[in-house]
Design a protein around this motif. Structure first.
Motif, PDB file in Angstrom:
ATOM      1  N   GLU A  28      10.072 -39.368  27.623  1.00 55.61           N
ATOM      2  CA  GLU A  28      10.969 -38.375  28.232  1.00 55.61           C
ATOM      3  C   GLU A  28      12.207 -39.061  28.811  1.00 55.61           C
ATOM      4  OE1 GLU A  28      11.007 -35.215  31.987  1.00 55.61           O
ATOM      5  OE2 GLU A  28       9.356 -36.629  31.724  1.00 55.61           O
ATOM      6  N   THR A  63      11.501 -32.163  21.795  1.00 58.24           N
ATOM      7  CA  THR A  63      11.726 -30.903  22.505  1.00 58.24           C
ATOM      8  C   THR A  63      13.044 -30.252  22.099  1.00 58.24           C
ATOM      9  OG1 THR A  63      12.625 -32.202  24.340  1.00 58.24           O
ATOM     10  CG2 THR A  63      10.322 -31.487  24.511  1.00 58.24           C
ATOM     11  N   SER A  64      14.005 -31.056  21.618  1.00 60.14           N
ATOM     12  CA  SER A  64      15.258 -30.487  21.111  1.00 60.14           C
ATOM     13  C   SER A  64      15.902 -31.469  20.150  1.00 60.14           C
ATOM     14  CB  SER A  64      16.235 -30.165  22.249  1.00 60.14           C
ATOM     15  OG  SER A  64      16.937 -31.329  22.661  1.00 60.14           O
ATOM     16  N   GLU A  86      14.558 -34.098  27.955  1.00 58.33           N
ATOM     17  CA  GLU A  86      14.136 -33.967  26.557  1.00 58.33           C
ATOM     18  C   GLU A  86      13.232 -35.142  26.189  1.00 58.33           C
ATOM     19  OE1 GLU A  86      14.732 -31.290  25.197  1.00 58.33           O
ATOM     20  OE2 GLU A  86      16.573 -30.514  26.084  1.00 58.33           O
TER      21      GLU A  86
END
Length: 231
Positions: free
Chosen positions: A205, A90-91, A124
């Motif tokens: 996550e 996600t990043s 993230e």
């Protein structure tokens, strides 16, 4: 909606979330391997010597060499038949000079390259995609933090808890030790080993972190797998 109804709805939502969290399976490492006391280059040099077996058996001098053997020896493993189709995040922390911190670094079998989040990292995630025919997974292996050196490991944040999703559904929380080590988690049997099945995904996550002494980003050096259906 009046204030009383809003308050009641909020309480119900909070109760539902609390119940789900209480029921969530927490998995702790089944085995933990500390980083070896020598570099990969030193290990490879000794491995090629005539008395390698005798020398490398000296754990007091070299440490437990399981991590190097697992990552660099090319010995038979789940990867003889298993394959990750793609890795995404996600990043990612922005590149610095010649270094990048992309998601793929978490699955390149190189303990010195890393995935690093952009910012603290809470929320993230990394997502791994597998084909339906891929052999099933039973173990998740994580090199937690920037393990290339003790200084880098302390300076950057490490993961404390990872929520694991199987095809988008919460599956378990992996509770990691704050140690410069490879941590192996028994996660049951996941996947299909069936070429009639579609692609499937595992997502990890970040829920909590151990803060670094210098940098705000959170680092995972490697996250890879072991399993069955290969031999």
């Amino acid at each position: 909606m009046n204030k009383k109804a809003i308050f009641t709805t909020t309480l119900l939502v909070f109760a539902a979330i609390t119940t789900i969290q209480a029921q969530e399976k927490v998995i702790r490492p089944e085995s933990v391997f500390a980083m070896p006391k020598i570099s990969v280059a030193e290990w490879e040099k000794i491995s090629n010597s005539s008395d390698a077996e005798e020398k490398l058996a000296d754990e007091s001098k070299y440490g437990d060499l399981y991590i190097y053997e697992d990552l660099y020896s090319g010995r038979c493993s789940w990867y003889c038949g298993g394959e990750v189709k793609s890795v995404s995040a996600t990043s990612c922390l922005k590149p610095m000079k010649s270094f990048n911190y992309n998601a793929a670094n978490a699955h390149d079998f190189n303990h010195e390259s890393v995935w690093a989040t952009s910012g603290k990292g809470i929320g993230e995630s990394l997502t791994y995609t597998f084909e339906g025919k891929c052999p099933r997974i039973t173990t998740v292996k994580i090199l937690n933090g920037h393990v290339k050196s003790e200084a880098a490991w302390k300076a950057n944040s490490r993961v404390k808890k990872l929520r694991m999703y199987n095809n988008g559904k919460p599956y378990a929380v992996l509770a990691l030790q704050d140690s410069r080590s490879l941590q192996c988690f028994d996660v049951g049997t996941l996947g299909y080993n069936d070429d009639t099945k579609p692609d499937w995904k595992l997502t990890f996550e970040i829920l909590e972190v151990y803060p670094g002494s210098k940098y705000g980003d959170t680092v995972i050096a490697e996250l890879y797998f072991d399993g069955i259906d290969v031999h």
